[in-house]
Design a protein around this motif. Structure first.
Motif, mmCIF file in Angstrom:
data_model
loop_
_atom_site.group_PDB
_atom_site.id
_atom_site.type_symbol
_atom_site.label_atom_id
_atom_site.label_comp_id
_atom_site.label_asym_id
_atom_site.label_seq_id
_atom_site.Cartn_x
_atom_site.Cartn_y
_atom_site.Cartn_z
ATOM 1 N N VAL A 325 0.844 -1.198 0.000
ATOM 2 C CA VAL A 325 0.000 0.000 0.000
ATOM 3 C C VAL A 325 0.879 1.248 0.000
ATOM 4 C CG1 VAL A 325 -1.793 1.242 1.301
ATOM 5 C CG2 VAL A 325 -1.722 -1.265 1.349
ATOM 6 N N TRP A 326 0.539 2.226 -0.915
ATOM 7 C CA TRP A 326 1.285 3.477 -0.964
ATOM 8 C C TRP A 326 0.611 4.481 -0.027
ATOM 9 C CZ3 TRP A 326 1.175 8.628 -2.014
ATOM 10 C CH2 TRP A 326 2.415 9.224 -2.305
ATOM 11 N N PRO A 327 1.299 5.300 0.773
ATOM 12 C CA PRO A 327 2.755 5.467 0.838
ATOM 13 C C PRO A 327 3.395 4.615 1.944
ATOM 14 C CG PRO A 327 1.708 7.222 2.095
ATOM 15 C CD PRO A 327 0.600 6.325 1.587
ATOM 16 N N MET A 328 2.553 3.832 2.689
ATOM 17 C CA MET A 328 3.110 3.069 3.807
ATOM 18 C C MET A 328 4.229 2.138 3.362
ATOM 19 S SD MET A 328 -0.055 3.573 5.478
ATOM 20 C CE MET A 328 -1.088 2.131 5.477
ATOM 21 N N GLY A 329 3.992 1.427 2.249
ATOM 22 C CA GLY A 329 4.943 0.421 1.790
ATOM 23 C C GLY A 329 6.359 0.972 1.652
ATOM 24 N N PRO A 330 6.533 1.971 0.723
ATOM 25 C CA PRO A 330 7.884 2.508 0.525
ATOM 26 C C PRO A 330 8.467 3.085 1.827
ATOM 27 C CG PRO A 330 6.372 3.332 -1.154
ATOM 28 C CD PRO A 330 5.547 2.527 -0.209
ATOM 29 N N PHE A 332 7.776 2.255 5.033
ATOM 30 C CA PHE A 332 8.161 1.196 5.976
ATOM 31 C C PHE A 332 9.398 0.452 5.499
ATOM 32 C CE2 PHE A 332 3.812 0.470 8.253
ATOM 33 C CZ PHE A 332 3.898 1.770 8.733
ATOM 34 N N ARG A 333 9.518 0.300 4.174
ATOM 35 C CA ARG A 333 10.703 -0.391 3.663
ATOM 36 C C ARG A 333 11.969 0.413 3.954
ATOM 37 N NH1 ARG A 333 10.532 -5.057 1.164
ATOM 38 N NH2 ARG A 333 8.574 -5.755 0.252
ATOM 39 N N MET A 334 11.830 1.753 3.928
ATOM 40 C CA MET A 334 12.992 2.609 4.228
ATOM 41 C C MET A 334 13.508 2.361 5.637
ATOM 42 S SD MET A 334 12.208 6.299 2.541
ATOM 43 C CE MET A 334 12.955 7.244 3.817
ATOM 44 N N ILE A 335 12.584 2.032 6.543
ATOM 45 C CA ILE A 335 13.034 1.771 7.907
ATOM 46 C C ILE A 335 13.040 0.262 8.189
ATOM 47 C CG2 ILE A 335 12.587 4.026 8.946
ATOM 48 C CD1 ILE A 335 9.896 2.898 9.911
ATOM 49 N N ASP A 336 13.513 -0.474 7.199
ATOM 50 C CA ASP A 336 13.845 -1.896 7.363
ATOM 51 C C ASP A 336 12.680 -2.805 7.681
ATOM 52 O OD1 ASP A 336 16.519 -1.433 6.868
ATOM 53 O OD2 ASP A 336 16.981 -1.027 8.967
ATOM 54 N N SER A 337 11.512 -2.553 7.088
ATOM 55 C CA SER A 337 10.441 -3.533 7.254
ATOM 56 C C SER A 337 10.743 -4.741 6.380
ATOM 57 C CB SER A 337 9.092 -2.940 6.825
ATOM 58 O OG SER A 337 8.548 -2.225 7.900
ATOM 59 N N ILE A 338 10.498 -5.913 6.909
ATOM 60 C CA ILE A 338 10.688 -7.140 6.140
ATOM 61 C C ILE A 338 9.291 -7.689 5.844
ATOM 62 C CG2 ILE A 338 11.572 -9.501 6.215
ATOM 63 C CD1 ILE A 338 13.664 -8.497 8.247
ATOM 64 N N ALA A 339 8.998 -7.883 4.547
ATOM 65 C CA ALA A 339 7.652 -8.359 4.194
ATOM 66 C C ALA A 339 7.506 -9.830 4.547
ATOM 67 C CB ALA A 339 7.427 -8.171 2.696
ATOM 68 N N ILE A 340 6.405 -10.171 5.203
ATOM 69 C CA ILE A 340 6.160 -11.584 5.507
ATOM 70 C C ILE A 340 4.776 -12.001 5.017
ATOM 71 C CG2 ILE A 340 5.451 -11.043 7.907
ATOM 72 C CD1 ILE A 340 6.609 -13.884 8.578
ATOM 73 N N VAL A 341 4.738 -13.111 4.291
ATOM 74 C CA VAL A 341 3.463 -13.691 3.852
ATOM 75 C C VAL A 341 3.043 -14.641 4.956
ATOM 76 C CG1 VAL A 341 2.328 -15.087 2.076
ATOM 77 C CG2 VAL A 341 4.177 -13.519 1.435
ATOM 78 N N ARG A 342 1.868 -14.411 5.533
ATOM 79 C CA ARG A 342 1.533 -15.143 6.757
ATOM 80 C C ARG A 342 0.909 -16.512 6.542
ATOM 81 N NH1 ARG A 342 -1.797 -10.835 9.864
ATOM 82 N NH2 ARG A 342 -2.642 -10.622 7.766
ATOM 83 N N LYS A 343 0.464 -16.767 5.301
ATOM 84 C CA LYS A 343 -0.112 -18.096 5.069
ATOM 85 C C LYS A 343 1.031 -19.069 4.816
ATOM 86 C CE LYS A 343 -4.535 -16.488 3.463
ATOM 87 N NZ LYS A 343 -5.438 -16.241 2.385
ATOM 88 N N GLY A 344 1.235 -20.016 5.704
ATOM 89 C CA GLY A 344 2.328 -20.976 5.528
ATOM 90 C C GLY A 344 3.658 -20.402 5.974
ATOM 91 N N TYR A 345 4.748 -20.997 5.483
ATOM 92 C CA TYR A 345 6.089 -20.630 5.929
ATOM 93 C C TYR A 345 6.747 -19.761 4.865
ATOM 94 C CZ TYR A 345 11.041 -21.278 6.940
ATOM 95 O OH TYR A 345 12.369 -21.060 7.201
ATOM 96 N N ASP A 346 7.202 -18.571 5.208
ATOM 97 C CA ASP A 346 7.800 -17.658 4.246
ATOM 98 C C ASP A 346 9.325 -17.695 4.393
ATOM 99 O OD1 ASP A 346 8.765 -15.548 2.811
ATOM 100 O OD2 ASP A 346 7.169 -14.147 3.373
ATOM 101 N N ALA A 347 9.977 -18.470 3.504
ATOM 102 C CA ALA A 347 11.429 -18.686 3.609
ATOM 103 C C ALA A 347 12.216 -17.393 3.396
ATOM 104 C CB ALA A 347 11.868 -19.742 2.605
ATOM 105 N N ASN A 348 11.730 -16.519 2.481
ATOM 106 C CA ASN A 348 12.472 -15.276 2.212
ATOM 107 C C ASN A 348 12.488 -14.381 3.443
ATOM 108 O OD1 ASN A 348 13.046 -15.962 -0.373
ATOM 109 N ND2 ASN A 348 11.219 -14.942 -1.224
ATOM 110 N N ALA A 349 11.312 -14.238 4.065
ATOM 111 C CA ALA A 349 11.224 -13.393 5.267
ATOM 112 C C ALA A 349 12.123 -13.957 6.354
ATOM 113 C CB ALA A 349 9.780 -13.335 5.758
ATOM 114 N N PHE A 350 12.107 -15.278 6.491
ATOM 115 C CA PHE A 350 12.931 -15.921 7.508
ATOM 116 C C PHE A 350 14.416 -15.632 7.248
ATOM 117 C CE2 PHE A 350 15.607 -19.532 8.539
ATOM 118 C CZ PHE A 350 15.419 -19.607 9.907
#
Ligand code: DC
Length: 491
Positions: A325-330, A332-350
């Motif tokens: 969602v804009w502008p939250m996305g960009p 939050f990413r600037m301050i090191d938010s890591i995106a996590i997909v909550r359904k199942g196991y998210d290997a990238n986020a981990f």
């Protein structure tokens, strides 16, 4: 079993233990808990509380009132109105059941053979745990039992799991009985102890087990002096580590980039505007590379909690939907938010979270995975335990209250506050993994974090009792959120 020896532990100067310290000692029957707990109480000037004596007193009362050890309702009816007092007397403890001294009567073989069954009932344990928490809530206690570090005081200053081989424990019990002039059969004693081990560690409700943050001491080959000394040093490990945190702080502070400072400035403005109060960790000293685990009740939680670590750079696990969602996305990413997909196991986020922690950065997570009902923290999902096992990162449990009712559009009916718990370190994890697989270990870590939230909530309620608004909204949310949670986590 991986366990500490005196030489593994740092020489700690005495006097590091805070006055309101709670020392939790757990372990199987005959591991030497009582002797060591008494010695620690003397050494540090704390009150000794033997929780086994409480279960024994109830068992003795049940025997004399002819209540069956499997009659849960009958036992609760006996316990609920009873006064049960543990009174220190000349290096020992006098146990009073309804004012009557039962100190001797609770040590008989009849009581011994039935007590594990009596202690296995959830309703009996609930009542006992509440009494034990009331006894130790102001601190200044050494409490021994089976579930002290894991259930009764999840935030204890020091947790020790005292173990010993079955053979060593039988030896000790045999000598104790002989000293008391009692004839016992060695084989019977071995069978009894093994039986109690099995019953205590296999029961459904709070079974005996190593708390992953406990220091494990194997007393099998230790003299009494060595055992007491090892445990005394173990009590000082966490407080000593906490004193070292400020050194880390100076390093962490240098790393905060300008855009971070701006974000924190905004968050702090928001927190000030709504009158957020902070309890614990006022100096902002957190260890580097730690996980900050916060309960979740409102979308305002991340910036409000974030405002309290303005001296740190913190990566935040954030639901992937929000970062689109804009502008939250960009932002939050600037301050090191890591995106996590909550359904199942998210290997990238981990992987991203692990890399940040391994690099000494801090990680903010909401380990319940989604918002929960007010007043009912948990359950904590397995993700926290998975990250802990992969990184051994210490966890700081944090409890937020009031962010729901106070925010714009809400009402002003509960205090807005953030309470920090003590740092949890995973001394006992490798020993725990000898008897549990990785999934079970994650569940145990999650349960511990959930109990830490509940304990921090209880502390908050002591300052400002739960309000009518919170109670009513909590009940409504409990029903509403159950359906939503099924949808969020369906994989
Ligand atoms: O420590 P002890 O042997 O006096 O304990 C007696 C029994 O009480 C033991 O078999 C298990 C139970 N117990 C328990 O379930 N939880 C505790 N915190 C303490 C004791």
């Amino acid at each position: 079993m991986t366990a500490y020896r005196p030489t593994d532990l740092p020489e700690c100067a005495p006097g590091l233990l805070p006055e309101d310290a709670v020392i939790a000692i757990d372990g199987p029957a005959g591991s030497g808990k009582s002797t060591t707990a008494r010695s620690l109480a003397d050494r540090f000037g704390l009150l000794y509380i033997d929780t086994g004596a409480m279960y024994r007193a109830l068992t003795q009362a049940a025997l004399s009132q002819k209540v069956a050890p499997d009659d849960e309702a009958g036992l609760v009816a006996l316990l609920a109105p009873a006064s049960l007092e543990l009174r220190p007397s000349k290096g020992d403890v006098t146990v009073l059941w309804n004012g009557q001294d039962v100190s001797q009567a609770i040590r008989t073989p009849e009581v011994e053979s039935l007590v594990s069954r009596v202690a296995s009932h959830p309703a009996v344990r609930q009542e006992m745990v509440a009494r034990q928490q009331a006894m130790g809530r102001r601190g200044g206690v050494v409490m021994e039992g089976r579930d002290i570090g894991s259930v009764v005081f999840p935030l204890a200053t020091a947790k020790i799991y005292l173990s010993a081989s079955l053979e060593a424990r039988v030896d000790r019990r045999f000598r104790q009985y002989k000293q008391r002039g009692r004839e016992v059969n060695r084989e019977e004693l071995t069978r009894d102890l093994a039986d109690r081990d099995r019953q205590d560690s296999q029961r459904e409700t709070s079974p005996l087990g190593i708390s992953p943050d406990a220091i494990v001491v194997d007393s099998s080959g230790l003299s009494l002096e060595q055992q007491n000394e090892t445990c005394a040093r173990a009590c000082l490990v966490n407080p000593a580590l906490d004193l070292e945190l400020d050194t880390d702080l100076s390093v962490a502070r240098l790393e905060i980039p300008m855009h971070y400072r701006f974000a924190y400035f905004v968050f702090r403005g928001l927190a000030r505007f709504f009158g957020l109060k902070q309890y614990g960790n006022e100096g902002g000293a957190l260890p580097r590379g730690c996980i900050i685990a916060v309960n979740h009740i409102s979308m305002w939680d991340p910036p409000l909690v974030g405002s309290t670590f303005h001296r740190f750079r913190v990566h935040t696990l954030t639901k992937a939907e929000l970062l689109k969602v804009w502008p939250m996305g960009p932002l939050f990413r600037m301050i090191d938010s890591i995106a996590i997909v909550r359904k199942g196991y998210d290997a990238n986020a981990f992987d991203e979270a692990k890399a940040a922690l391994d690099d000494g950065q801090n990680l903010l997570i909401f380990p319940e995975g989604t918002r929960r009902a007010i007043g009912h923290p948990g359950p904590v999902r397995n993700g926290l335990g998975i990250v802990v096992q992969a990184t051994m990162a210490p966890v700081v449990p944090v409890f937020i209250r009031g962010s729901y009712g106070k925010m714009p559009g809400g009402s002003q009916l509960s205090p807005l506050e953030v309470t920090f718990g003590p740092v949890m370190r995973w001394h006992g994890l490798s020993a725990l993994l000898e008897d549990n697989d990785s999934k079970q270990a994650s569940q145990i870590i999650g349960k511990l974090c959930e109990r830490a939230f509940c304990e921090l909530q209880a502390r908050s309620y002591e300052r400002f009792a739960e309000t009518e608004f919170e109670r009513e909204l909590g009940q409504v949310q409990l029903k509403k959120f159950a359906a939503r949670q099924r949808k969020v986590f369906r994989s």
